[in-house]
Design a protein around this motif. Sequence first.
Motif, PDB file in Angstrom:
ATOM      1  N   SER A 320       9.290   0.168  -1.746  1.00  0.00           N
ATOM      2  CA  SER A 320       8.292  -1.132  -1.181  1.00  0.00           C
ATOM      3  C   SER A 320       7.109  -0.213  -0.450  1.00  0.00           C
ATOM      4  O   SER A 320       6.047  -0.598  -0.572  1.00  0.00           O
ATOM      5  CB  SER A 320       9.026  -1.934  -0.549  1.00  0.00           C
ATOM      6  OG  SER A 320       9.885  -2.514  -1.357  1.00  0.00           O
ATOM      7  N   ILE A 321       7.664   0.534   0.318  1.00  0.00           N
ATOM      8  CA  ILE A 321       6.585   1.336   1.262  1.00  0.00           C
ATOM      9  C   ILE A 321       5.819   2.315   0.307  1.00  0.00           C
ATOM     10  O   ILE A 321       4.701   2.275   0.708  1.00  0.00           O
ATOM     11  CB  ILE A 321       7.626   2.242   2.355  1.00  0.00           C
ATOM     12  CG1 ILE A 321       8.047   1.177   3.318  1.00  0.00           C
ATOM     13  CG2 ILE A 321       6.509   3.155   3.073  1.00  0.00           C
ATOM     14  CD1 ILE A 321       9.145   1.924   4.357  1.00  0.00           C
ATOM     15  N   ARG A 322       6.192   2.982  -0.703  1.00  0.00           N
ATOM     16  CA  ARG A 322       5.478   3.594  -1.568  1.00  0.00           C
ATOM     17  C   ARG A 322       4.472   2.651  -2.208  1.00  0.00           C
ATOM     18  O   ARG A 322       3.081   3.307  -2.460  1.00  0.00           O
ATOM     19  CB  ARG A 322       6.544   4.505  -2.462  1.00  0.00           C
ATOM     20  CG  ARG A 322       7.122   5.664  -1.922  1.00  0.00           C
ATOM     21  CD  ARG A 322       8.026   6.321  -2.900  1.00  0.00           C
ATOM     22  NE  ARG A 322       7.247   6.811  -3.936  1.00  0.00           N
ATOM     23  CZ  ARG A 322       7.407   7.077  -5.235  1.00  0.00           C
ATOM     24  NH1 ARG A 322       8.438   6.873  -5.623  1.00  0.00           N
ATOM     25  NH2 ARG A 322       6.485   7.579  -6.034  1.00  0.00           N
ATOM     26  N   SER A 323       4.947   1.594  -2.836  1.00  0.00           N
ATOM     27  CA  SER A 323       4.006   0.695  -3.351  1.00  0.00           C
ATOM     28  C   SER A 323       2.845   0.221  -2.471  1.00  0.00           C
ATOM     29  O   SER A 323       1.830  -0.019  -2.811  1.00  0.00           O
ATOM     30  CB  SER A 323       4.875  -0.497  -3.976  1.00  0.00           C
ATOM     31  OG  SER A 323       5.701   0.015  -4.850  1.00  0.00           O
ATOM     32  N   LEU A 324       3.249   0.010  -1.277  1.00  0.00           N
ATOM     33  CA  LEU A 324       2.194  -0.561  -0.332  1.00  0.00           C
ATOM     34  C   LEU A 324       1.470   0.443   0.048  1.00  0.00           C
ATOM     35  O   LEU A 324       0.046   0.282   0.231  1.00  0.00           O
ATOM     36  CB  LEU A 324       2.990  -0.967   1.140  1.00  0.00           C
ATOM     37  CG  LEU A 324       2.228  -1.136   2.486  1.00  0.00           C
ATOM     38  CD1 LEU A 324       1.286  -2.586   2.036  1.00  0.00           C
ATOM     39  CD2 LEU A 324       3.045  -1.542   3.720  1.00  0.00           C
ATOM     40  N   ALA A 325       1.573   1.736   0.036  1.00  0.00           N
ATOM     41  CA  ALA A 325       0.694   2.951   0.321  1.00  0.00           C
ATOM     42  C   ALA A 325      -0.195   2.827  -0.749  1.00  0.00           C
ATOM     43  O   ALA A 325      -1.303   3.156  -0.539  1.00  0.00           O
ATOM     44  CB  ALA A 325       1.541   4.066   0.389  1.00  0.00           C
ATOM     45  N   MET A 326       0.258   2.927  -2.119  1.00  0.00           N
ATOM     46  CA  MET A 326      -0.825   2.780  -3.126  1.00  0.00           C
ATOM     47  C   MET A 326      -1.585   1.477  -3.343  1.00  0.00           C
ATOM     48  O   MET A 326      -2.889   1.412  -3.306  1.00  0.00           O
ATOM     49  CB  MET A 326       0.123   2.654  -4.493  1.00  0.00           C
ATOM     50  CG  MET A 326       0.926   3.951  -4.824  1.00  0.00           C
ATOM     51  SD  MET A 326       2.049   4.013  -6.104  1.00  0.00           S
ATOM     52  CE  MET A 326       2.955   5.256  -6.043  1.00  0.00           C
ATOM     53  N   PHE A 327      -1.070   0.227  -2.786  1.00  0.00           N
ATOM     54  CA  PHE A 327      -1.792  -0.966  -2.678  1.00  0.00           C
ATOM     55  C   PHE A 327      -3.084  -0.741  -1.522  1.00  0.00           C
ATOM     56  O   PHE A 327      -4.017  -1.305  -1.889  1.00  0.00           O
ATOM     57  CB  PHE A 327      -0.899  -2.089  -2.070  1.00  0.00           C
ATOM     58  CG  PHE A 327      -1.515  -3.208  -2.170  1.00  0.00           C
ATOM     59  CD1 PHE A 327      -1.367  -4.448  -3.123  1.00  0.00           C
ATOM     60  CD2 PHE A 327      -2.419  -3.690  -1.232  1.00  0.00           C
ATOM     61  CE1 PHE A 327      -1.609  -5.593  -3.099  1.00  0.00           C
ATOM     62  CE2 PHE A 327      -2.891  -5.005  -1.025  1.00  0.00           C
ATOM     63  CZ  PHE A 327      -2.507  -5.796  -1.995  1.00  0.00           C
ATOM     64  N   GLU A 328      -2.713  -0.236  -0.458  1.00  0.00           N
ATOM     65  CA  GLU A 328      -3.641   0.068   0.373  1.00  0.00           C
ATOM     66  C   GLU A 328      -4.685   0.968   0.154  1.00  0.00           C
ATOM     67  O   GLU A 328      -5.881   0.728   0.663  1.00  0.00           O
ATOM     68  CB  GLU A 328      -3.076  -0.006   1.974  1.00  0.00           C
ATOM     69  CG  GLU A 328      -2.106  -0.983   2.439  1.00  0.00           C
ATOM     70  CD  GLU A 328      -1.425  -0.801   3.775  1.00  0.00           C
ATOM     71  OE1 GLU A 328      -1.281  -1.862   4.460  1.00  0.00           O
ATOM     72  OE2 GLU A 328      -1.495   0.474   4.205  1.00  0.00           O
ATOM     73  N   ALA A 329      -4.185   2.002  -0.421  1.00  0.00           N
ATOM     74  CA  ALA A 329      -5.215   3.141  -0.764  1.00  0.00           C
ATOM     75  C   ALA A 329      -6.148   2.765  -1.927  1.00  0.00           C
ATOM     76  O   ALA A 329      -7.446   2.893  -1.635  1.00  0.00           O
ATOM     77  CB  ALA A 329      -4.426   4.344  -1.530  1.00  0.00           C
ATOM     78  N   ALA A 330      -5.844   1.856  -2.689  1.00  0.00           N
ATOM     79  CA  ALA A 330      -6.853   1.343  -3.679  1.00  0.00           C
ATOM     80  C   ALA A 330      -7.574   0.348  -3.258  1.00  0.00           C
ATOM     81  O   ALA A 330      -8.692   0.209  -3.549  1.00  0.00           O
ATOM     82  CB  ALA A 330      -6.160   0.847  -4.996  1.00  0.00           C
ATOM     83  N   ALA A 331      -6.998  -0.683  -2.357  1.00  0.00           N
ATOM     84  CA  ALA A 331      -7.717  -1.701  -1.653  1.00  0.00           C
ATOM     85  C   ALA A 331      -8.643  -1.207  -0.549  1.00  0.00           C
ATOM     86  O   ALA A 331      -9.779  -2.062  -0.393  1.00  0.00           O
ATOM     87  CB  ALA A 331      -6.678  -2.892  -1.050  1.00  0.00           C
TER      88      ALA A 331
END
Length: 371
Positions: A320-331
């Motif tokens: 979930s933390i890895r997915s959040l990092a990808m989410f925030e990097a893209a956003a």
Amino acid sequence: MTRLVHFVGSLPAPLTTDDREVLEWFVEHSRGHRLTGVPRDLDPTWVVEYLREREKHDDVFEVVRSGEFADYADMRVYGIRRGAVLEPRHVAMDRVDRIAAAVTAFRALRDRRPELADTRLQISQPNPLDLALFVFGGAAVADGLPLGRALRHLRTVTPALRNLPVFVEAALAEMARLTADHGDLITWQVESPIAQLALVKAARFGMRAPIGRLVARQLAGFLARTHDIGAQTIVHLCYGDYRHKELLAPRNLAPSVELLNAVARELRARAVPLPPAHIPCAYGAHPAPVDPAFYRPLRRLDKDWRVIAGVVSPEGAQDSIRSLAMFEAAAGRTAYGVATACGLGRCTVEEAELAAAATVATADAAEVTVV
């Protein structure tokens, strides 16, 4: 920026006891973390009880397709009896007294917990379009979404759209009454799997632009009218989670981005501020992807959206933390909040507790480099 914890709403039926215990569960499981709101959903199955209860208005509604709600394909379909006139009272959710009781319990909770002084009670509010399509569409909603295949499902879409103003007026009347009495204590979570799924399906049939404009105009129009009555809102997009199974699986977040960008344009045209928006990334029993390509469309998301990242899985916080990092990097921004993809009503009690713990851990995660 500190990420907030966002609990989407529902709890497993064994935990849906009285108001005080439900509210206390969410506060205790936030572990002192700041919340977007303290939810009190009244139906762990979202709108299934509402759909069942339309039978009490059998002078207006008739069952045109039976269904016992075992799964998406077993949804009941209603029609309007010949000569009957649908009125707001026939489609109202009838929750005024019930929500008022939850407000009373929440006031007592805030009195006991000064850290909640700036936190509101969060109440689920299905988008009227969703209610109309589920009432008149039933199982057709499971077949790829009526709005995306309007010609095939014309017989169910037409009465839903024709009677949509009645559903809107019923929802606004209830919200207006409660907002007048308790508006400083309530945040309304406006929930629309139909809007989200319409864009997912339309993309696959090359109909993204016209369908996107249609559903965005409807959703933005409803949000604008809730703003006019003084209601505070959060937008919850969804892929469906009945029996912990999604209606459609997204290939990436492009449909969410296109929908929210279109809603943003509509709201600005009406001089309405953008509410926070929850974007689900996990869906059904599937965890959020750990592929950066899934999140890449967030680069195009309107910069003014305060986004709640629906990346948390009950299976644990690491992915979930890895997915959040990808989410925030893209956003290109820190998430306003962190959440699961949907409410916890379809989880077991153990899964709900694990999901809550993973949500807090993910919200507290330091910045992670995406490789």
